[in-house]
Every structure is written in C-alpha cells, then in structure tokens.
Design a protein around this motif. Structure first.
Motif, PDB file in Angstrom:
ATOM      1  N   ILE A 256       0.851  -1.207   0.000  1.00 57.77           N
ATOM      2  CA  ILE A 256       0.000   0.000   0.000  1.00 57.77           C
ATOM      3  C   ILE A 256       0.883   1.252   0.000  1.00 57.77           C
ATOM      4  O   ILE A 256       0.643   2.196  -0.739  1.00 57.77           O
ATOM      5  CB  ILE A 256      -0.974   0.016   1.213  1.00 57.77           C
ATOM      6  CG1 ILE A 256      -1.896  -1.206   1.157  1.00 57.77           C
ATOM      7  CG2 ILE A 256      -1.796   1.295   1.224  1.00 57.77           C
ATOM      8  CD1 ILE A 256      -2.885  -1.321   2.305  1.00 57.77           C
ATOM      9  N   ARG A 257       1.924   1.214   0.836  1.00 61.05           N
ATOM     10  CA  ARG A 257       2.847   2.362   0.883  1.00 61.05           C
ATOM     11  C   ARG A 257       3.440   2.629  -0.503  1.00 61.05           C
ATOM     12  O   ARG A 257       3.481   3.773  -0.972  1.00 61.05           O
ATOM     13  CB  ARG A 257       3.985   2.085   1.860  1.00 61.05           C
ATOM     14  CG  ARG A 257       3.620   2.326   3.295  1.00 61.05           C
ATOM     15  CD  ARG A 257       4.787   2.042   4.219  1.00 61.05           C
ATOM     16  NE  ARG A 257       4.303   1.711   5.545  1.00 61.05           N
ATOM     17  CZ  ARG A 257       3.933   2.624   6.440  1.00 61.05           C
ATOM     18  NH1 ARG A 257       4.023   3.889   6.147  1.00 61.05           N
ATOM     19  NH2 ARG A 257       3.470   2.260   7.618  1.00 61.05           N
ATOM     20  N   LYS A 258       3.905   1.564  -1.126  1.00 59.68           N
ATOM     21  CA  LYS A 258       4.569   1.699  -2.428  1.00 59.68           C
ATOM     22  C   LYS A 258       3.582   2.218  -3.490  1.00 59.68           C
ATOM     23  O   LYS A 258       3.926   3.091  -4.286  1.00 59.68           O
ATOM     24  CB  LYS A 258       5.147   0.346  -2.855  1.00 59.68           C
ATOM     25  CG  LYS A 258       6.265   0.478  -3.856  1.00 59.68           C
ATOM     26  CD  LYS A 258       7.032  -0.811  -3.950  1.00 59.68           C
ATOM     27  CE  LYS A 258       8.145  -0.689  -4.982  1.00 59.68           C
ATOM     28  NZ  LYS A 258       8.925  -1.908  -5.078  1.00 59.68           N
ATOM     29  N   ALA A 259       2.353   1.675  -3.450  1.00 60.78           N
ATOM     30  CA  ALA A 259       1.342   2.101  -4.425  1.00 60.78           C
ATOM     31  C   ALA A 259       1.001   3.579  -4.244  1.00 60.78           C
ATOM     32  O   ALA A 259       0.870   4.318  -5.220  1.00 60.78           O
ATOM     33  CB  ALA A 259       0.088   1.253  -4.266  1.00 60.78           C
ATOM     34  N   LEU A 260       0.895   4.006  -2.995  1.00 67.65           N
ATOM     35  CA  LEU A 260       0.578   5.411  -2.722  1.00 67.65           C
ATOM     36  C   LEU A 260       1.724   6.321  -3.170  1.00 67.65           C
ATOM     37  O   LEU A 260       1.496   7.415  -3.681  1.00 67.65           O
ATOM     38  CB  LEU A 260       0.295   5.634  -1.233  1.00 67.65           C
ATOM     39  CG  LEU A 260      -1.089   5.203  -0.739  1.00 67.65           C
ATOM     40  CD1 LEU A 260      -1.132   5.197   0.775  1.00 67.65           C
ATOM     41  CD2 LEU A 260      -2.175   6.119  -1.281  1.00 67.65           C
ATOM     42  N   GLN A 261       2.951   5.835  -2.965  1.00 67.81           N
ATOM     43  CA  GLN A 261       4.105   6.648  -3.371  1.00 67.81           C
ATOM     44  C   GLN A 261       4.206   6.763  -4.888  1.00 67.81           C
ATOM     45  O   GLN A 261       4.525   7.826  -5.410  1.00 67.81           O
ATOM     46  CB  GLN A 261       5.389   6.050  -2.817  1.00 67.81           C
ATOM     47  CG  GLN A 261       5.669   6.527  -1.397  1.00 67.81           C
ATOM     48  CD  GLN A 261       6.590   5.596  -0.643  1.00 67.81           C
ATOM     49  OE1 GLN A 261       7.210   4.712  -1.238  1.00 67.81           O
ATOM     50  NE2 GLN A 261       6.666   5.776   0.657  1.00 67.81           N
ATOM     51  N   SER A 262       3.896   5.643  -5.571  1.00 68.69           N
ATOM     52  CA  SER A 262       4.022   5.689  -7.029  1.00 68.69           C
ATOM     53  C   SER A 262       2.906   6.499  -7.675  1.00 68.69           C
ATOM     54  O   SER A 262       3.072   6.994  -8.791  1.00 68.69           O
ATOM     55  CB  SER A 262       4.067   4.287  -7.618  1.00 68.69           C
ATOM     56  OG  SER A 262       2.961   3.562  -7.167  1.00 68.69           O
ATOM     57  N   THR A 263       1.781   6.652  -6.980  1.00 68.38           N
ATOM     58  CA  THR A 263       0.707   7.502  -7.530  1.00 68.38           C
ATOM     59  C   THR A 263       0.812   8.914  -6.961  1.00 68.38           C
ATOM     60  O   THR A 263      -0.147   9.652  -6.950  1.00 68.38           O
ATOM     61  CB  THR A 263      -0.702   6.941  -7.212  1.00 68.38           C
ATOM     62  OG1 THR A 263      -0.797   6.745  -5.799  1.00 68.38           O
ATOM     63  CG2 THR A 263      -0.995   5.680  -7.946  1.00 68.38           C
ATOM     64  N   GLU A 264       1.993   9.231  -6.506  1.00 67.63           N
ATOM     65  CA  GLU A 264       2.248  10.572  -5.941  1.00 67.63           C
ATOM     66  C   GLU A 264       1.768  11.644  -6.918  1.00 67.63           C
ATOM     67  O   GLU A 264       2.073  11.608  -8.100  1.00 67.63           O
ATOM     68  CB  GLU A 264       3.740  10.739  -5.697  1.00 67.63           C
ATOM     69  CG  GLU A 264       4.059  11.888  -4.784  1.00 67.63           C
ATOM     70  CD  GLU A 264       4.085  11.447  -3.317  1.00 67.63           C
ATOM     71  OE1 GLU A 264       4.807  12.078  -2.583  1.00 67.63           O
ATOM     72  OE2 GLU A 264       3.385  10.500  -2.920  1.00 67.63           O
TER      73      GLU A 264
END
Lengths: 181, 125
Positions: free
Chosen positions: B9-17
C-alpha cells in the motif's frame, strides 16, 4: 520542529511576525497538495484549494489550541476545504458488497499487502485506491504517506480512535476485494 | 493486526504521488498572506475611524440637543452677546507657545506612526 517550537512560532506570528508563517507553508504545502489532489481527483482546483487551506489556517491561527500538532490541525482544515469543494460536484464511487468485505480473512490481507515486488499487483492496487471514497483515501494517505498516528487521524477526520482503527482495517479489506474482484 | 507493514500500500501510494506544486507557490502564498494582513489592518483602521466619528457626532448632537432643549439656546440672540477676545501681548506669547507645543506634539506623533509603520513593514518582509 517539535511541538513547543511550533507553538512558539505561532505565538510570534500572532504577535505580528507574519514572515514566520512561510516556515509552515514551506514544510507542509506539498503534503497538503497531495492530499487535496487525491480527494478532488483533478489538479486544476487543487492548488487553489491548497492556498485556501493555508489562508483559512492563517486567519484562524488564534483558535489553534495546541492540543495536536500544527500539521494535524492543518490537514483537518485542508480535508474540510476539499470536502466542501467535492460537495459542489457529484462524485461517484463504486459500491462494494459489505458481506464480501467482511468475509476476507485477516491473515489473507496481512500477507497480501506485505509483499511489494509484484508490479501487476501494485498497478491493480493503485487503481483500487482511486476507487475508494474520500474519507478512505484520506485515511490511507495520512496513515501510510504522512505517518500520522491513529489519534491524529481521529482529530483530522473528527472520529474516535476506535472508529479510525476499524475504518483502516476495513479499507485494507476493501482494497483486497477491489483488486481480486 | 499490524497495519504498519503493508509495504504494498505504501509503495502504491508513493508511485501515484500527485504532481508537485508550482515552483512559485510558496512565494505567491506568502504574498496572499501579507495582503490578508494588510486588509485586516485596513478594516480595523476604518472601523476605529467610523467608531471615533460616530462617537464624535453623537457627542456633538447631544451637546446641541442639550443646549436647545435645556438652556433655550438661540444662536441669533446669543451670537452678538459673545464677548470679544482681546489678547494682550503677554497672553499672545502664551498662545504662541501653546501652539508651538501642540504642533511639536503632532509632528512627534506623526513621526512615531511613520517609524512604527516602516518597522512593521520591514519585519513582515
């Protein structure tokens, strides 16, 4: 900057040292903007709403009680500003069957979300995040990207701590359902 | 339940920054803040001016009302009766001195106001 420093800065701003407010603007503008973009979905109004949030915070600075961090208070203002903007236009979010969410076992999501190597899974997850409603998006954005605690989230969203925990848990299950549907 | 892991979830949120704010946002934001402060000051100034004017007019009105109602004051009768002011050389010098003090006070108050304003503007920059 710790909480005491923040209070000291606010005191000085209220005493007339307006230039110190730039410290808060520099520190939080991008985080506030990210949250607002996620809520309103478009970039066009987001910058204006970010500015509105900072101005509202500045005008109401004398009402800041100091019972939470300045960023938490600012996120609350930004959240309410963005919510007001979304109320003006109809936003639709896909409905997910509650029984499907409830039936997801806790162990399944623990292991599912703990692995981050699969690119396809990450893409699906990004897509699923866009399908969450405003409150859910705010919850996960602040919890995972801003590292806000449950108590701070409760202040931002005007919920109880227990309520935040339940909602966070439910969002993970909802993401799982949206991805595996 | 440990939600703090959730690496995906963290990674997905960061990549959709979301895209970052425009470079001059902070300076424009602060300019708006300064404008808000100026507007607030101007509003307070106008409000106090209105208040002082209102009170002054009320006092003048009250004085006129009291004169006409309780002292049966008639300007056409009273005006010729007013004593003529004849200033001696000694009283003239006293008046002169008083005018000098009054003018000096006004200049100092003006200077104080100007310097305070300048100091505030410099601090707000």
């Amino acid at each position: 900057m710790n909480h005491q420093d923040e209070l000291n800065y606010i005191e000085r701003i209220l005493a007339g040292e307006t230039n110190l407010y730039s410290h808060f603007v520099n520190s939080y503008s991008n985080s506030i903007y990210s949250l607002i973009v996620r809520i309103v979905k478009t970039n066009e109004n987001a910058e204006e709403l970010t500015q509105d949030s900072f101005l509202k915070a500045f005008k109401k600075l004398d009402t800041f009680k100091g019972d939470c961090s300045f960023s938490t208070w600012l996120f609350r203002i930004a959240y309410n500003t963005a919510i007001s903007a979304t109320r003006k236009r109809k936003m639709e979010f896909p409905m997910v069957d509650e029984t499907m969410i409830e039936s997801v076992p806790d162990e399944a999501i623990e292991t599912f979300f703990d692995q981050d190597e699969n690119e396809i899974k990450l893409q699906k997850l990004e897509e699923a995040i866009t399908k969450l409603n405003v409150e859910e998006k705010t919850l996960i954005t602040l919890f995972y990207t801003e590292d806000k605690s449950v108590a701070e989230l409760a202040k931002v969203l005007d919920l109880t701590n227990e309520n935040v925990k339940v909602k966070l848990h439910r969002v993970r299950k909802k993401l799982y359902v949206l991805m595996t549907k | 339940m440990n939600m703090n892991n959730d690496k995906a979830i963290r990674k997905a949120l960061q990549s959709t920054e979301s895209p970052r704010l425009s470079a001059d946002f902070n300076s424009r934001m602060m300019a708006e803040v300064y404008r808000t402060v100026e507007r607030k000051k101007k509003r307070a100034y106008i409000l106090s001016l209105c208040l002082v004017s209102g009170v002054s007019f009320a006092l003048i009105g009250m004085a006129v009302y009291v004169f006409y109602t309780y002292f049966s004051f008639d300007l056409s009768i009273q005006l010729p009766r007013f004593p003529k002011m004849e200033l001696s050389a000694e009283s003239k010098s006293i008046y002169g001195f008083s005018i000098y003090i009054a003018a000096l006070s006004l200049i100092l108050i003006g200077l104080d106001h100007y310097l305070r304003h300048k100091w505030m503007m410099r601090n707000n920059k």
